[in-house]
Structure formats: C-alpha cells, structure tokens
Scaffold this active site. Structure first.
Site, PDB file in Angstrom:
ATOM      1  N   ASN A  46       0.823  -1.217   0.000  1.00  0.00           N
ATOM      2  CA  ASN A  46       0.000   0.000   0.000  1.00  0.00           C
ATOM      3  C   ASN A  46       0.855   1.265   0.000  1.00  0.00           C
ATOM      4  OD1 ASN A  46      -2.407  -1.433   0.025  1.00  0.00           O
ATOM      5  ND2 ASN A  46      -2.536  -1.454   2.249  1.00  0.00           N
ATOM      6  N   HIS A 130     -15.014  -1.062   5.011  1.00  0.00           N
ATOM      7  CA  HIS A 130     -13.987  -1.778   5.764  1.00  0.00           C
ATOM      8  C   HIS A 130     -14.550  -2.386   7.045  1.00  0.00           C
ATOM      9  CE1 HIS A 130     -10.237  -2.219   8.162  1.00  0.00           C
ATOM     10  NE2 HIS A 130      -9.715  -2.486   6.985  1.00  0.00           N
ATOM     11  N   GLU A 172     -16.396   4.608   1.810  1.00  0.00           N
ATOM     12  CA  GLU A 172     -14.955   4.787   1.638  1.00  0.00           C
ATOM     13  C   GLU A 172     -14.720   5.671   0.421  1.00  0.00           C
ATOM     14  OE1 GLU A 172     -12.445   1.294   1.897  1.00  0.00           O
ATOM     15  OE2 GLU A 172     -14.010   0.182   2.935  1.00  0.00           O
ATOM     16  N   SER A 176     -11.016  -0.559  -0.553  1.00  0.00           N
ATOM     17  CA  SER A 176      -9.720  -1.220  -0.386  1.00  0.00           C
ATOM     18  C   SER A 176      -9.590  -2.540  -1.137  1.00  0.00           C
ATOM     19  CB  SER A 176      -9.453  -1.459   1.103  1.00  0.00           C
ATOM     20  OG  SER A 176     -10.461  -2.270   1.673  1.00  0.00           O
ATOM     21  N   ASP A 201     -14.253   7.399   4.908  1.00  0.00           N
ATOM     22  CA  ASP A 201     -12.959   6.807   5.221  1.00  0.00           C
ATOM     23  C   ASP A 201     -12.103   6.937   3.973  1.00  0.00           C
ATOM     24  OD1 ASP A 201     -10.778   5.237   5.736  1.00  0.00           O
ATOM     25  OD2 ASP A 201     -11.863   3.361   5.940  1.00  0.00           O
ATOM     26  N   HIS A 204      -7.453   5.014   1.360  1.00  0.00           N
ATOM     27  CA  HIS A 204      -6.759   4.643   0.121  1.00  0.00           C
ATOM     28  C   HIS A 204      -6.804   5.736  -0.937  1.00  0.00           C
ATOM     29  CE1 HIS A 204      -5.944   0.445   1.250  1.00  0.00           C
ATOM     30  NE2 HIS A 204      -7.066   0.551   1.945  1.00  0.00           N
ATOM     31  N   LYS A 233      -0.811   4.242   4.522  1.00  0.00           N
ATOM     32  CA  LYS A 233      -0.887   3.834   3.112  1.00  0.00           C
ATOM     33  C   LYS A 233       0.079   4.708   2.298  1.00  0.00           C
ATOM     34  CE  LYS A 233      -4.362   1.073   4.234  1.00  0.00           C
ATOM     35  NZ  LYS A 233      -4.607   1.406   5.636  1.00  0.00           N
TER      36      LYS A 233
END
Length: 379
Positions: A46, A130, A172, A176, A201, A204, A233
């Site tokens: 990541n 997540h 998100e 992910s 969130d 990423h 990340k």
C-alpha cells in the site's frame, strides 16, 4: 475438553482454503520484497507513492507520550500536527489515533453511545465498507442499515424508508478490495436531501487523489461531516486522524473510549507522520508516475484479455472466484518471482476470491510488463 472448538475451527478454515498465516518480510520497498532469502517483484504494497524507504533522524522526538491524551499525553507536537491537518483539509478540529481501525470503529461507538438517543439514529453503510466501520456500527446503539455497493438508488430508497431523525451515511473514498471510488456528487446530494451527515474513510485516496494528494476532499467542493485519513498507506507512516467540527471533536473527547483510555500516539510517530505529510504534499512526480503505471497495467491487461475489475486507482483486483483457485495462481506467480496478495472470504464476499494487485509509483514499465506476461500464462 474446554475450548475444543478452537482446533475444530482452524481445521475447517484449512479445509476451505481460508486459513491465514503471517509471512515474515526480511526486506522490502514499494518495488521489491525479500522473503525467506528470495527477492520478488512486490505488487502487494500500500506504499503507493514509494515513500516508505525514508530513514529519519528521530533523536528530537520522545518515544512515548507517557499517558492518555486527557491526562498528560497530549503534547505540542500532537496539537501542531492536528492543526496542520485541519488547515490543509478545511476542518475545525481533529483527533489523532494510533490506527485507522481504532479511529473508524471508535467514532461510531462514541457517536451512538447513548441507547436512548440512538433510538432516533440510523447508520447507512456501503456493503463493502472496511471491517472497522462495520464493527463500529454493530457495536453502536444505532440502527445499522447497509446498501448495495455504490448503489445510490438503493441508498436513496433506504433513506426514504427510514424514520430516523439522525442519519449517518458512511462510505470509503476508494474501496480497499475493489479499488473503485465512491460517487461523491451523488452522496453529497443524498446527504443534503435527507438532512443527513456523511462520513468518509479516505484511507486509500489520501496521498494519491487530488492536486496535492489530499484525497477525496480535493475532488469536490463539499466536504464530509466526518473525515478519516490514515497515515499507513500512501503517506508511509502510521496512525490516523478523525476530522470534523469542534462540536463533534468535543463530543469525542467526552465519549470516545478508545481515545480516552488509550495512551496517546507516540510523539516519535507523530514526528514521522508530520515529516511524511510534507513529502506527500510535494510528491507530484510520484503521483504522475503512478497514474502512468496504472494506465500501462490496464492497457496491457486489456490487450491480453485479462479481466480486471473496473478501477482507476492503485488497487487492481483480478477475481478468480474460489479460494482454491486464487491460492493456486498466487503460488505459481511466486514461483515466477512475483509477490501479490490472495484475498479470500470473509475479507471479500463468497465466490469473489481475488488477486489484489497494487501498482505503485516505484514500479518500472518492465515490472508491469513482466507481471502481465505472468498473469497471462497462469490465468
């Protein structure tokens, strides 16, 4: 015999090809990884911008904060870093956490901690969010309602059906395991139409998306009411921050048990995160190279008829359905010098086991050509 179910459960996991184990990494970066004395091309990291190789002089930072933030653990370095994040991302206040999991789960438990007031509250959550977000919602006192992944029609129907006074939509920024992005414009419209809050969130997306790598907040004129960014990340550090209004953060200081009863984030790690944040902001060349590498991978896969899930981010999944299939292909790729992740249920839904390929700015064109050639052979 007591606790016999432990071994029985482990045996079942092994039979289903779902048994997990750790792999000890001897050395590694965003391009290469060394395991058991063998070096592989690394497509499982990541570290999207390749910033994790930095060696820092940490003599000026204390290793421990000594106590929780509400005792004597909240130091000048914490306050300065929170202020920097607020200034960059446009929020009134922030809290630092040692992990993104703790940040996500604890804010939901705290926000809906009162069973009496939570009767009028509902959480609307993308089904692919997540585990930390799912766990936090399940442990809260609010009603938990899930909508189909990125399906705004389904979310709208759920919102319209709900009689809750206080509605929180959670998504998100970049997912992910699928690598696709949230439909921000539609989320903001639904939030406004239903007088709801939006929590995002951005683990990423932070560092990768946006002109300066500030993530989803740089892609839209509006901002979520609650933003979570993680440092492990693209920023290649450790920890996370929850950002919101002063009222929200003051409420967290009263009711967020993870924050109240945990030793504050180490000043050493705050110093490292602060240093990495400034590098991230300047990493324009790395973000440009990352975009080039992602485009090359997608182009080569298309030419080779390799079915990759729709994604324009570093996360490029190839779904192989069964756990047995994905483990078999992963093993063959490792024999060819390529290291990547085999993701199986329950991390992803049943029958969607996949190779989770992550492209970074550190990869060279020859690495990506090699990867695709090996995928073409093994799939």
């Amino acid at each position: 015999m007591a606790f016999e179910y432990l071994q029985e459960s482990l045996n079942t996991r092994k039979q289903q090809a779902l048994f997990r184990h750790r792999v000890c990494v001897q050395n590694g970066n965003a391009r290469f990884i060394e395991i058991a004395g063998k070096t592989y091309l690394n497509f499982a990291s990541n570290d999207y911008l390749g910033l994790a190789d930095t060696q820092l002089d940490m003599q000026s930072a204390a290793t421990g904060s000594t106590s929780s933030a509400l005792v004597t653990g909240y130091q000048a370095i914490h306050r300065q870093f929170e202020a920097r994040l607020c200034n960059l991302l446009g929020y009134q206040s922030a809290l630092l956490f040692s992990t993104g999991f703790s940040a996500n789960s604890s804010i939901l438990k705290a926000l809906f901690n009162d069973a009496s007031s939570a009767k009028s509250c509902a959480i609307f959550q993308d089904k692919l969010n997540h585990a930390s977000l799912i766990d936090g919602a399940l442990q809260s006192s609010a009603k938990h309602i899930r909508f189909n992944h990125n399906d705004m029609g389904h979310l709208r129907a759920r919102l319209e059906k709900s009689a809750a006074v206080n509605k929180l939509i959670i998504s998100e920024g970049v997912f992910s395991m699928d690598g696709d992005s949230a439909p921000l414009e539609q989320l903001y419209n639904l939030k406004k139409q239903h007088d709801a809050w939006l929590m995002l969130d951005d683990a990423h997306a932070f560092g990768v998306l946006g002109k300066d790598g500030l993530g989803s907040c740089q892609l839209h004129q509006n901002k979520p009411d609650i933003l979570v960014v993680t440092f492990g990340k693209a920023m290649a550090s450790q920890g996370a921050a929850v950002l919101g209004s002063k009222t929200l953060i003051d409420y967290m200081l009263q009711y967020n048990r993870d924050y109240i009863y945990s030793t504050a984030m180490s000043p050493l790690m705050v110093n490292a995160a602060s240093f990495q944040l400034e590098r991230l902001l300047k990493a324009h060349d790395q973000r440009a190279q990352l975009r080039t590498n992602i485009a090359l991978f997608k182009q080569l896969c298309d030419a080779a008829n390799i079915a990759v899930m729709p994604s324009n981010t570093s996360i490029q999944p190839v779904v192989l359905a069964s756990a047995e299939n994905v483990l078999q292909v992963q093993s063959k790729l490792q024999q060819s010098g390529i290291w990547l992740s085999a993701i199986r249920p329950p991390t992803v839904p049943a029958n969607t086991a996949r190779l989770r390929i992550t492209i970074t700015a550190a990869h060279q064109a020859q690495d990506i050509h090699n990867l695709v050639q090996q995928l073409e052979v093994q799939l």
